[in-house]
Design a protein around this motif. Sequence first.
Motif, mmCIF file in Angstrom:
data_model
loop_
_atom_site.group_PDB
_atom_site.id
_atom_site.type_symbol
_atom_site.label_atom_id
_atom_site.label_comp_id
_atom_site.label_asym_id
_atom_site.label_seq_id
_atom_site.Cartn_x
_atom_site.Cartn_y
_atom_site.Cartn_z
ATOM 1 N N GLU B 52 -5.277 -53.557 57.751
ATOM 2 C CA GLU B 52 -4.269 -53.576 56.965
ATOM 3 C C GLU B 52 -3.099 -54.640 57.976
ATOM 4 O O GLU B 52 -2.497 -53.481 59.267
ATOM 5 N N GLU B 54 0.747 -56.736 59.113
ATOM 6 C CA GLU B 54 2.276 -57.028 58.367
ATOM 7 C C GLU B 54 2.464 -58.374 59.196
ATOM 8 O O GLU B 54 2.605 -58.608 60.888
ATOM 9 N N ARG B 56 5.567 -60.517 59.088
ATOM 10 C CA ARG B 56 7.165 -60.917 58.360
ATOM 11 C C ARG B 56 8.606 -62.016 59.307
ATOM 12 O O ARG B 56 8.087 -61.840 60.205
ATOM 13 N N CYS B 98 -4.377 -61.879 51.240
ATOM 14 C CA CYS B 98 -3.602 -61.818 51.945
ATOM 15 C C CYS B 98 -1.641 -61.554 50.610
ATOM 16 O O CYS B 98 -2.563 -62.410 49.427
ATOM 17 N N LEU B 101 4.746 -59.700 49.736
ATOM 18 C CA LEU B 101 5.754 -58.519 49.391
ATOM 19 C C LEU B 101 7.087 -58.728 49.326
ATOM 20 O O LEU B 101 8.204 -58.644 48.889
ATOM 21 N N ARG B 105 7.520 -61.797 54.000
ATOM 22 C CA ARG B 105 7.347 -60.351 54.380
ATOM 23 C C ARG B 105 5.242 -60.779 53.879
ATOM 24 O O ARG B 105 5.304 -60.916 52.565
ATOM 25 N N TRP B 107 1.372 -58.903 53.796
ATOM 26 C CA TRP B 107 -0.035 -58.285 54.593
ATOM 27 C C TRP B 107 -1.597 -58.884 54.448
ATOM 28 O O TRP B 107 -1.869 -59.817 53.397
ATOM 29 N N THR B 133 2.331 -56.974 63.101
ATOM 30 C CA THR B 133 1.994 -55.440 63.344
ATOM 31 C C THR B 133 0.398 -54.835 62.940
ATOM 32 O O THR B 133 0.771 -55.423 61.152
ATOM 33 N N LEU B 135 -1.040 -52.863 60.641
ATOM 34 C CA LEU B 135 -1.044 -51.198 60.423
ATOM 35 C C LEU B 135 -1.872 -50.247 60.113
ATOM 36 O O LEU B 135 -1.576 -49.104 59.516
ATOM 37 N N THR B 139 -2.598 -46.772 58.103
ATOM 38 C CA THR B 139 -2.903 -47.604 56.782
ATOM 39 C C THR B 139 -4.166 -46.391 56.035
ATOM 40 O O THR B 139 -5.002 -46.659 56.653
ATOM 41 N N GLU B 171 4.769 -52.329 45.021
ATOM 42 C CA GLU B 171 5.097 -51.127 45.153
ATOM 43 C C GLU B 171 5.429 -50.210 44.660
ATOM 44 O O GLU B 171 6.679 -49.905 44.203
#
Lengths: 151, 363
Positions: B52, B54, B56, B98, B101, B105, B107, B133, B135, B139, B171
């Motif tokens: 995973e 991220e 942003r 994809c 969020l 942003r 993921w 990042t 994750l 995660t 979320e």
Amino acid sequence: MEEYLEATYDKFIFRVKTDCRYTKDEFWAAIKGRVATVGMTDFQQKSKGDVTILTTVAPGTELKQGQTMGDMETIKATIDLIAPVTGKVVEVNPALRDRPFLINDEPHGAGWIYRIELADPEGDAGALLSAAAYFELLKEKIVQEAKNLYG
Amino acid sequence: MQTPLFGAHAALGARMAPFAGWDMPIQYDGILAEHTRTRQAASVFDICHMGEFEARGPTALADLERLLTQPVATLAVGQCRYGYLLRDDGGVRDDLTCYRLGPDRFWLVVNAGTTPQDAAWIRQHIAPTTQFTDLSADTGKLDIQGPTARVEMEKAFDLRLPELGYFRFIELRLDGVPCLLSRTGYTGEFGYELYGPASAMRAFWDRLLQRSAIRPAGLGARDTLRLEMGYPLYGHELSAEQTPAGASRGRYINMAKDFIGRPAVAAELAQPRQWLVGLQLDARRAARAHDPVAWNGRAVGVVTSGSFAPSLGVAVALAYVAVDAAQPGQRLTILTRGGELPATAVTLPFYRHGTARGAPPPP
């Protein structure tokens, strides 16, 4: 008490049950009277990996030695089951339907595949390899197939 | 490597095997049982090995639009979309989903074996103002799949889940732990992919198994389930050696935008050489990856995946086949080590009763 011959390669131990007879196709038969219990060799199950899906023939099926008696998918290959003896299938191991990997756990025990009523018990026995003869063959195969072993 | 659930698998007596560098459960109580249970009830899969990322920042959208084949700008917040990450020459680096969020942003959920290379590639192709990042290490991911997945999730976590459209996500907090839950999956059945902290996965897993009728399923059933749907698996149907054109036939690719690898994809879509096709075999015996496919004595293709299909009762395969031999209904022959297997090219999916897109049947 059950007795085995053992061949070792790297971290693998291949066991050959002494009171069974064998084929070059890597199946064993334990003959008692007119009925043979048949299964897959320890070498074959270790070489091919965990059985995922097993396809068997139905009870009543007449088999000839060397004929296909179903097939199995493992995590690595699809393999034909080759009848080690000639006769009529009288029982398919019911436990394998849900847990085909019993062939891996106990190839000579709970992982037996068929019981076959023999057409000619003595002829069949004569056509199979003794445990000692199979053991010699196995040691040659281990050298040849060492690279294919999983792990 | 081991997932946070390694000990749980051992306690369940799972049969483990290496997959993409991870020690993963292949089956617990048998692939057929796990497969059927997923089609009829619900299963949970340990998918913590997947990656995973991220991305942003103000430039994240523009960067992803150029990196990915799927349309990104039109994603609503709370929506996710499947597509490809390509090389300059159009070869597939990965297939991924994809998630949007927020306005800036995103993921990306990627395959386990490709995670480090994907991260390196993406870092090389983003603006300094995009924060990227990885994750993956922190995660975890559980797939809860099957027509009863919603009611069983609600039972396990003692909550009400909102109606979620296909490829939509929320979320939420489970036991106070921040998570992401999407109505997506790899089985063809209604269900969810649940993302959360790796440290929370064991508690979630135990809760699902203790307080619901959900049972664990391994990568073996995951493979037969996805194969019955005709879903590609990276390393089999998709690879760096070819563009996604033959597998996707243009789906999941927005040709109206400029993306890395686009010229090669455009060329192949304009003059396709081979399609990824479904082959339904006449009998139960399975073909395997790399088995050649023949038509009128001529080699026309190669199998990429094959297995007995438990829901169909016969074997099926995915194969790349020359376009002139790839029409539905075409009779073909697969040449296996054990002999020739007759097959028919069919329209995917093989299994047509999956609940993935529709609402689950009432309990």
